[in-house]
Design a protein around this motif. Structure first.
Motif, PDB file in Angstrom:
ATOM      1  N   PHE A   8    -108.034  40.663 -43.897  1.00 10.12           N
ATOM      2  CA  PHE A   8    -106.595  40.795 -43.665  1.00 10.12           C
ATOM      3  C   PHE A   8    -105.787  40.374 -44.888  1.00 10.12           C
ATOM      4  O   PHE A   8    -104.731  40.959 -45.176  1.00 10.12           O
ATOM      5  CB  PHE A   8    -106.180  39.982 -42.429  1.00 10.12           C
ATOM      6  CG  PHE A   8    -106.581  40.628 -41.137  1.00 10.12           C
ATOM      7  CD1 PHE A   8    -106.012  41.825 -40.726  1.00 10.12           C
ATOM      8  CD2 PHE A   8    -107.542  40.052 -40.329  1.00 10.12           C
ATOM      9  CE1 PHE A   8    -106.382  42.435 -39.539  1.00 10.12           C
ATOM     10  CE2 PHE A   8    -107.929  40.648 -39.129  1.00 10.12           C
ATOM     11  CZ  PHE A   8    -107.347  41.846 -38.740  1.00 10.12           C
ATOM     12  N   ASP A   9    -106.272  39.383 -45.616  1.00 11.88           N
ATOM     13  CA  ASP A   9    -105.578  38.980 -46.849  1.00 11.88           C
ATOM     14  C   ASP A   9    -105.513  40.139 -47.837  1.00 11.88           C
ATOM     15  O   ASP A   9    -104.486  40.353 -48.488  1.00 11.88           O
ATOM     16  CB  ASP A   9    -106.287  37.785 -47.492  1.00 11.88           C
ATOM     17  CG  ASP A   9    -105.992  36.470 -46.786  1.00 11.88           C
ATOM     18  OD1 ASP A   9    -105.074  36.449 -45.931  1.00 11.88           O
ATOM     19  OD2 ASP A   9    -106.672  35.473 -47.086  1.00 11.88           O
ATOM     20  N   LEU A  10    -106.609  40.885 -47.941  1.00  4.75           N
ATOM     21  CA  LEU A  10    -106.631  42.029 -48.859  1.00  4.75           C
ATOM     22  C   LEU A  10    -105.732  43.159 -48.373  1.00  4.75           C
ATOM     23  O   LEU A  10    -105.019  43.792 -49.167  1.00  4.75           O
ATOM     24  CB  LEU A  10    -108.069  42.529 -49.036  1.00  4.75           C
ATOM     25  CG  LEU A  10    -108.981  41.650 -49.895  1.00  4.75           C
ATOM     26  CD1 LEU A  10    -110.424  42.124 -49.814  1.00  4.75           C
ATOM     27  CD2 LEU A  10    -108.501  41.638 -51.347  1.00  4.75           C
ATOM     28  N   LEU A  11    -105.748  43.419 -47.069  1.00  4.98           N
ATOM     29  CA  LEU A  11    -104.862  44.457 -46.530  1.00  4.98           C
ATOM     30  C   LEU A  11    -103.395  44.082 -46.718  1.00  4.98           C
ATOM     31  O   LEU A  11    -102.562  44.931 -47.053  1.00  4.98           O
ATOM     32  CB  LEU A  11    -105.164  44.678 -45.048  1.00  4.98           C
ATOM     33  CG  LEU A  11    -106.468  45.416 -44.722  1.00  4.98           C
ATOM     34  CD1 LEU A  11    -106.764  45.361 -43.225  1.00  4.98           C
ATOM     35  CD2 LEU A  11    -106.399  46.877 -45.189  1.00  4.98           C
ATOM     36  N   ILE A  57    -107.170  46.374 -55.511  1.00  5.06           N
ATOM     37  CA  ILE A  57    -107.301  45.733 -54.198  1.00  5.06           C
ATOM     38  C   ILE A  57    -108.147  46.611 -53.278  1.00  5.06           C
ATOM     39  O   ILE A  57    -109.011  46.113 -52.548  1.00  5.06           O
ATOM     40  CB  ILE A  57    -105.916  45.472 -53.587  1.00  5.06           C
ATOM     41  CG1 ILE A  57    -105.140  44.458 -54.434  1.00  5.06           C
ATOM     42  CG2 ILE A  57    -106.043  44.964 -52.148  1.00  5.06           C
ATOM     43  CD1 ILE A  57    -103.684  44.314 -54.061  1.00  5.06           C
ATOM     44  N   LYS A  58    -107.894  47.919 -53.320  1.00  2.00           N
ATOM     45  CA  LYS A  58    -108.679  48.851 -52.498  1.00  2.00           C
ATOM     46  C   LYS A  58    -110.158  48.757 -52.852  1.00  2.00           C
ATOM     47  O   LYS A  58    -111.013  48.688 -51.960  1.00  2.00           O
ATOM     48  CB  LYS A  58    -108.178  50.283 -52.715  1.00  2.00           C
ATOM     49  CG  LYS A  58    -108.970  51.337 -51.933  1.00  2.00           C
ATOM     50  CD  LYS A  58    -108.504  52.748 -52.254  1.00  2.00           C
ATOM     51  CE  LYS A  58    -108.864  53.158 -53.661  1.00  2.00           C
ATOM     52  NZ  LYS A  58    -108.549  54.576 -53.935  1.00  2.00           N
ATOM     53  N   THR A  82    -106.835  50.970 -45.695  1.00  2.02           N
ATOM     54  CA  THR A  82    -106.652  50.822 -47.141  1.00  2.02           C
ATOM     55  C   THR A  82    -106.464  52.173 -47.824  1.00  2.02           C
ATOM     56  O   THR A  82    -105.726  52.289 -48.805  1.00  2.02           O
ATOM     57  CB  THR A  82    -107.817  50.025 -47.779  1.00  2.02           C
ATOM     58  OG1 THR A  82    -107.403  49.543 -49.054  1.00  2.02           O
ATOM     59  CG2 THR A  82    -109.071  50.842 -47.916  1.00  2.02           C
ATOM     60  N   LEU A  83    -107.091  53.231 -47.281  1.00  5.36           N
ATOM     61  CA  LEU A  83    -106.873  54.567 -47.831  1.00  5.36           C
ATOM     62  C   LEU A  83    -105.450  55.047 -47.568  1.00  5.36           C
ATOM     63  O   LEU A  83    -104.827  55.697 -48.422  1.00  5.36           O
ATOM     64  CB  LEU A  83    -107.878  55.559 -47.238  1.00  5.36           C
ATOM     65  CG  LEU A  83    -109.341  55.401 -47.657  1.00  5.36           C
ATOM     66  CD1 LEU A  83    -110.188  56.498 -47.024  1.00  5.36           C
ATOM     67  CD2 LEU A  83    -109.484  55.418 -49.167  1.00  5.36           C
ATOM     68  N   GLU A  84    -104.922  54.728 -46.378  1.00  6.65           N
ATOM     69  CA  GLU A  84    -103.548  55.114 -46.051  1.00  6.65           C
ATOM     70  C   GLU A  84    -102.554  54.393 -46.967  1.00  6.65           C
ATOM     71  O   GLU A  84    -101.581  54.995 -47.449  1.00  6.65           O
ATOM     72  CB  GLU A  84    -103.239  54.777 -44.591  1.00  6.65           C
ATOM     73  CG  GLU A  84    -103.990  55.618 -43.567  1.00  6.65           C
ATOM     74  CD  GLU A  84    -103.513  57.053 -43.503  1.00  6.65           C
ATOM     75  OE1 GLU A  84    -102.498  57.373 -44.143  1.00  6.65           O
ATOM     76  OE2 GLU A  84    -104.163  57.857 -42.809  1.00  6.65           O
ATOM     77  N   LEU A  85    -102.787  53.105 -47.209  1.00  8.33           N
ATOM     78  CA  LEU A  85    -101.916  52.357 -48.113  1.00  8.33           C
ATOM     79  C   LEU A  85    -101.980  52.937 -49.520  1.00  8.33           C
ATOM     80  O   LEU A  85    -100.962  53.027 -50.223  1.00  8.33           O
ATOM     81  CB  LEU A  85    -102.317  50.875 -48.124  1.00  8.33           C
ATOM     82  CG  LEU A  85    -102.057  50.113 -46.820  1.00  8.33           C
ATOM     83  CD1 LEU A  85    -102.755  48.754 -46.848  1.00  8.33           C
ATOM     84  CD2 LEU A  85    -100.557  49.932 -46.574  1.00  8.33           C
TER      85      LEU A  85
END
Length: 208
Positions: A8-11, A57-58, A82-85
């Protein structure tokens, strides 16, 4: 074993880059015609920096997925998020790049409004990502997603108004074509935010 918090920190960090990029894009659009070309170029570079930062980050998150036996959400859900971001960051970069490619030197009320809506949607997406980590905040997460959907609907109306005005006011045909494309790039940011919000809503349903 990676802890639940690491994912969650990475997201959240990825969504932070989206917010930073959307704010830089908003400043860029608002400053068209009001600032020197050097300032516009710096803002475009800021958008590009955030996109590249998001790529790192991804990559880190995907690497963490590969080495983890247990994840807080389904692996595909985390991967899709992460792909959507990443797609939002790419859409924002396309807006910034279009300013230089199409030599857009003046802003319009509709362009500024679409950019502002993009920044608003990005901020709510970031808040949804933060609350997603806490199962006790499911309603709050769902509410942020609903707000993003409403912002995207408002963007559709602004886009329609912008396109209609382009061809009603006798705008130079070449400039009308460039602004037409620019408006759609701005609206794509909102579409991407809405798609990410839908992914979050699906996660809420599947994990209820």
């Amino acid at each position: 074993m990676p802890k639940r918090k690491e994912f969650f920190d990475l997201l959240i960090a990825h969504s932070d880059r989206v917010v930073a990029s959307a704010n830089a894009t908003l400043r860029l659009v608002n400053n068209l015609g009001a600032e020197s070309p050097e300032d516009i170029e710096l803002l475009a570079k800021e958008v590009d920096f955030n996109e590249k930062s998001g790529d790192k980050i991804k990559a880190e998150l995907i690497a963490l997925l590969h080495k983890s036996f247990i994840t807080p959400l389904d692996r595909d859900e985390i991967h899709n998020l992460t792909l959507e971001l990443d797609k939002i960051l790419s859409a924002l970069r396309n807006v910034a790049n279009a300013v230089g490619m199409y030599h857009i030197q003046e802003s319009t009320p509709e362009a500024r409004e679409l950019a502002a809506l993009g920044a608003d949607a990005s901020l709510r997406l970031n808040r949804a990502m933060i609350s997603l980590a806490d199962k006790e905040r499911r309603k709050e997460t769902a509410a942020f997603c609903q707000e993003i959907d409403e912002i995207e609907s408002k963007g559709d109306k602004v886009l329609k108004k912008a396109i209609t005005r382009l061809f009603q006011e006798g705008t130079d045909p070449w400039m009308a074509m460039k602004l037409h494309e620019f408006y759609f790039l701005l609206e794509t940011v909102l579409d991407r935010c809405e798609e990410t919000a839908k992914t979050i809503e699906e996660i809420l349903i599947e994990n209820s």
